[in-house]
Write a protein that holds these residues in place. Structure first.
Motif, PDB file in Angstrom:
ATOM      1  N   ILE A 164     -13.071 -18.268 -12.180  1.00 34.78           N
ATOM      2  CA  ILE A 164     -12.500 -17.190 -11.378  1.00 34.78           C
ATOM      3  C   ILE A 164     -13.650 -16.267 -10.990  1.00 34.78           C
ATOM      4  O   ILE A 164     -14.355 -15.746 -11.861  1.00 34.78           O
ATOM      5  N   ILE A 165     -13.876 -16.094  -9.683  1.00 39.21           N
ATOM      6  CA  ILE A 165     -14.979 -15.256  -9.202  1.00 39.21           C
ATOM      7  C   ILE A 165     -14.397 -14.178  -8.290  1.00 39.21           C
ATOM      8  O   ILE A 165     -14.283 -14.364  -7.067  1.00 39.21           O
ATOM      9  N   PRO A 166     -14.009 -13.036  -8.859  1.00 36.22           N
ATOM     10  CA  PRO A 166     -13.338 -11.994  -8.062  1.00 36.22           C
ATOM     11  C   PRO A 166     -14.140 -11.508  -6.860  1.00 36.22           C
ATOM     12  O   PRO A 166     -13.575 -11.302  -5.776  1.00 36.22           O
ATOM     13  N   SER A 167     -15.443 -11.322  -7.012  1.00 39.94           N
ATOM     14  CA  SER A 167     -16.255 -10.782  -5.917  1.00 39.94           C
ATOM     15  C   SER A 167     -16.324 -11.724  -4.720  1.00 39.94           C
ATOM     16  O   SER A 167     -16.648 -11.298  -3.604  1.00 39.94           O
ATOM     17  N   LYS A 168     -16.015 -12.995  -4.935  1.00 39.77           N
ATOM     18  CA  LYS A 168     -16.048 -13.983  -3.856  1.00 39.77           C
ATOM     19  C   LYS A 168     -14.652 -14.503  -3.506  1.00 39.77           C
ATOM     20  O   LYS A 168     -14.522 -15.402  -2.662  1.00 39.77           O
ATOM     21  N   GLU A 169     -13.624 -13.962  -4.169  1.00 41.11           N
ATOM     22  CA  GLU A 169     -12.223 -14.370  -3.937  1.00 41.11           C
ATOM     23  C   GLU A 169     -12.031 -15.871  -4.111  1.00 41.11           C
ATOM     24  O   GLU A 169     -11.293 -16.518  -3.365  1.00 41.11           O
ATOM     25  N   LEU A 170     -12.676 -16.406  -5.137  1.00 39.13           N
ATOM     26  CA  LEU A 170     -12.680 -17.856  -5.365  1.00 39.13           C
ATOM     27  C   LEU A 170     -12.086 -18.242  -6.715  1.00 39.13           C
ATOM     28  O   LEU A 170     -12.274 -17.549  -7.719  1.00 39.13           O
ATOM     29  N   VAL A 171     -11.381 -19.361  -6.709  1.00 40.51           N
ATOM     30  CA  VAL A 171     -10.999 -20.080  -7.922  1.00 40.51           C
ATOM     31  C   VAL A 171     -11.518 -21.507  -7.762  1.00 40.51           C
ATOM     32  O   VAL A 171     -11.231 -22.161  -6.746  1.00 40.51           O
ATOM     33  N   ILE A 172     -12.291 -21.976  -8.731  1.00 44.65           N
ATOM     34  CA  ILE A 172     -12.871 -23.319  -8.655  1.00 44.65           C
ATOM     35  C   ILE A 172     -12.519 -24.077  -9.931  1.00 44.65           C
ATOM     36  O   ILE A 172     -12.825 -23.627 -11.033  1.00 44.65           O
ATOM     37  N   VAL A 173     -11.867 -25.211  -9.773  1.00 45.85           N
ATOM     38  CA  VAL A 173     -11.473 -26.052 -10.906  1.00 45.85           C
ATOM     39  C   VAL A 173     -12.330 -27.307 -10.909  1.00 45.85           C
ATOM     40  O   VAL A 173     -12.514 -27.952  -9.870  1.00 45.85           O
ATOM     41  N   ARG A 174     -12.869 -27.631 -12.072  1.00 51.30           N
ATOM     42  CA  ARG A 174     -13.555 -28.909 -12.257  1.00 51.30           C
ATOM     43  C   ARG A 174     -13.019 -29.559 -13.523  1.00 51.30           C
ATOM     44  O   ARG A 174     -13.002 -28.953 -14.580  1.00 51.30           O
ATOM     45  N   MET A 175     -12.555 -30.793 -13.421  1.00 54.45           N
ATOM     46  CA  MET A 175     -12.062 -31.553 -14.559  1.00 54.45           C
ATOM     47  C   MET A 175     -12.911 -32.809 -14.695  1.00 54.45           C
ATOM     48  O   MET A 175     -13.247 -33.454 -13.703  1.00 54.45           O
ATOM     49  N   GLY A 176     -13.251 -33.165 -15.936  1.00 55.34           N
ATOM     50  CA  GLY A 176     -14.087 -34.340 -16.118  1.00 55.34           C
ATOM     51  C   GLY A 176     -14.188 -34.782 -17.563  1.00 55.34           C
ATOM     52  O   GLY A 176     -13.326 -34.470 -18.385  1.00 55.34           O
ATOM     53  N   LEU A 177     -15.281 -35.472 -17.851  1.00 54.11           N
ATOM     54  CA  LEU A 177     -15.484 -36.018 -19.190  1.00 54.11           C
ATOM     55  C   LEU A 177     -16.883 -35.719 -19.719  1.00 54.11           C
ATOM     56  O   LEU A 177     -17.340 -36.373 -20.654  1.00 54.11           O
ATOM     57  N   THR A 178     -17.565 -34.741 -19.114  1.00 52.76           N
ATOM     58  CA  THR A 178     -18.926 -34.453 -19.576  1.00 52.76           C
ATOM     59  C   THR A 178     -19.281 -32.993 -19.358  1.00 52.76           C
ATOM     60  O   THR A 178     -18.756 -32.325 -18.472  1.00 52.76           O
ATOM     61  N   GLU A 179     -20.187 -32.502 -20.194  1.00 51.91           N
ATOM     62  CA  GLU A 179     -20.629 -31.114 -20.185  1.00 51.91           C
ATOM     63  C   GLU A 179     -22.042 -31.018 -19.600  1.00 51.91           C
ATOM     64  O   GLU A 179     -22.636 -31.996 -19.174  1.00 51.91           O
ATOM     65  N   ASN A 180     -22.599 -29.779 -19.634  1.00 54.25           N
ATOM     66  CA  ASN A 180     -24.032 -29.619 -19.411  1.00 54.25           C
ATOM     67  C   ASN A 180     -24.757 -30.474 -20.445  1.00 54.25           C
ATOM     68  O   ASN A 180     -24.290 -30.581 -21.577  1.00 54.25           O
ATOM     69  N   SER A 181     -25.865 -31.118 -20.167  1.00 54.52           N
ATOM     70  CA  SER A 181     -26.636 -31.013 -18.952  1.00 54.52           C
ATOM     71  C   SER A 181     -26.352 -32.160 -17.976  1.00 54.52           C
ATOM     72  O   SER A 181     -26.865 -32.160 -16.857  1.00 54.52           O
ATOM     73  N   ASP A 182     -25.527 -33.100 -18.394  1.00 54.74           N
ATOM     74  CA  ASP A 182     -25.180 -34.201 -17.488  1.00 54.74           C
ATOM     75  C   ASP A 182     -24.458 -33.680 -16.250  1.00 54.74           C
ATOM     76  O   ASP A 182     -24.576 -34.257 -15.165  1.00 54.74           O
TER      77      ASP A 182
END
Length: 447
Positions: free
Chosen positions: A414-432
């Motif tokens: 949730i990025i209020p200053s940019k009026e954005l909601v971004i969802v990412r679903m997957g099976l791996t974390e940083n750094s991959d």
């Protein structure tokens, strides 16, 4: 030749014995994880045994478990070389429940009453197709590249992204799924479910039923220092209670999720080992303790089950969501929330709009601000069951970003200053998967 074969077989047997010996204390956890995840994936998410084994359960040491599915019984079982067989059963409305050897097959479970949103409004406020909106401030080619780069290409299997959904100013501007998944695919949010639990407490606070500064939270704590722990301390993971959140061994969290019948009591029994509000320690046990606290606000278990859906989940049209329960029928608010990526995005939109859902104030604005305010000792990383960027974890992203985070890279940003909601679903974390690169690329496409 026979001697060579005999020698080779002896080596194989010795290796198997060694593997079992090293892992034996963990076999209950390994087979429990595999059975539970298989049952949920097959019966709740409608994926096959083969896909679940190849993707969701295909990592060490879970991949040494052998799974079986009983489609008639609606259950899944797993064992490791025939040892420590575990079983999970599927119950409509509750998801999959990991049972033990004492489980009574005739046990009856209460299920939540639901009023699923039948609104014909366009997504995200309804479930009809979204409005085809064009924003002059968006470079759609750059946005498409940013989203596409979140996914593996050709023979890659590193990023392991399953879905991306982007909402801008309340409109769907980008959406992409890996092969085999689509807008109707339910995906486990893991610890993103913690933020759902926080929201339920926010609704109780708005209704005047709780106060974050209240103490004496549980009768079991009346006669010791734990009586001074506040609800605020629990929401901020700052209680001072003992807890080991280690998924790589036999720890408090793995024993809770795969051995305990009543997960709400796992941390309830733990001693105070540090000063409250001055000892931040991330704990899934704390969230399930809060699920127990929520249960205590109602006279009956049915009221507790219904409240989460009636006042939050179904009210904002997250019709696909299922919060699974433990063997005692308590919501596993730490880990077991399933929903489509579109529905996870709806939850983010509720927080982007300061708790307002299409004109109805579900949460107080102050609660949303409270959720995104850093707690002591977290270095700006954590609020009230939400992760934060106040400390600059994502250096190329605005610091007002806050998010629901889950195991294997589940995210609602949730990025209020940019009026954005971004969802990412997957099976791996940083750094991959580099979240900073992904997020900054999406942001650069919007001028």
């Amino acid at each position: 030749m026979k001697k060579i074969i005999k020698y080779s077989l002896s080596i194989v047997v010795l290796v198997l014995i060694y593997v079992v010996y090293i892992n034996y204390p963990r076999l209950n956890i390994i087979s429990g994880y595999s059975a539970k995840n298989m049952s949920s994936s097959v019966f709740l998410a409608k994926r096959s045994l083969e896909i679940t084994d190849a993707q969701d359960n295909n990592f060490s040491p879970i991949d040494i478990a052998k799974d079986e599915v009983d489609y008639e019984d609606k259950s899944a079982s797993a064992s490791v070389y025939g040892f420590m067989k575990r079983k999970a059963i599927y119950k409509e409305g509750l998801g999959s429940i990991l049972v033990d050897t004492d489980f009574d097959e005739t046990q009856q479970f209460l299920i939540p009453n639901r009023i699923k949103n039948s609104s014909n409004l366009p997504y995200p406020y309804g479930n009809s197709e979204p409005i085809d909106t064009i924003f002059n401030t968006i470079n759609y080619k750059e946005l498409d590249v940013a989203v596409s780069n979140a996914f593996d290409v050709s023979e890659e299997y590193v990023k392991k992204t399953r879905a991306v959904v982007v909402l801008y100013k309340g409109q769907l501007i980008a959406e992409k799924y890996v092969e085999g998944f689509d807008k109707n695919s339910k995906i486990l949010g893991w610890s993103m479910t913690k933020s759902i639990t926080s929201a339920v407490l926010g609704i109780l606070e708005k209704q005047g039923k709780i106060n974050v500064q209240q103490i004496n939270l549980f009768p079991e704590w009346e006669n010791d220092g734990r009586s001074k722990i506040t609800l605020n301390d629990l929401l901020h993971m700052n209680s001072g209670l003992e807890w080991d959140e280690n998924y790589n061994t036999m720890s408090d969290v793995t024993k809770m999720l795969f051995l305990d019948k009543d997960m709400t009591s796992s941390q309830l029994k733990k001693p105070l080992i540090a000063a409250p509000n001055n000892s931040w320690n991330y704990s899934s046990g704390t969230t399930n303790l809060l699920s127990g606290f929520i249960r205590n606000q109602f006279k009956t278990h049915q009221e507790y089950l219904d409240f989460w859906y009636r006042e939050l989940i179904d009210k904002i049209g997250m019709s696909s969501m299922v919060i699974e329960t433990d063997l005692n029928g308590n919501y596993v608010g730490s880990s077991y929330g399933w929903a489509t990526p579109r529905d996870w995005a709806k939850f983010g939109l509720l927080y982007l709009h300061k708790g307002n859902w299409n004109g109805e104030q579900i949460l107080n604005e102050a609660w949303v601000d409270y959720s995104a305010t850093p707690t002591n000792g977290s270095n700006g990383q954590y609020g009230a069951h939400f992760w934060l960027n106040a400390g600059g974890v994502y250096p190329n992203v605005p610091k007002d970003l806050f998010s629901c985070n889950g195991y294997q890279g589940q995210r609602v940003f949730i990025i209020p200053s940019k009026e954005l909601v971004i969802v990412r679903m997957g099976l791996t974390e940083n750094s991959d998967f580099n979240f900073d690169v992904f997020l900054s690329a999406v942001l650069l496409s919007i001028k």
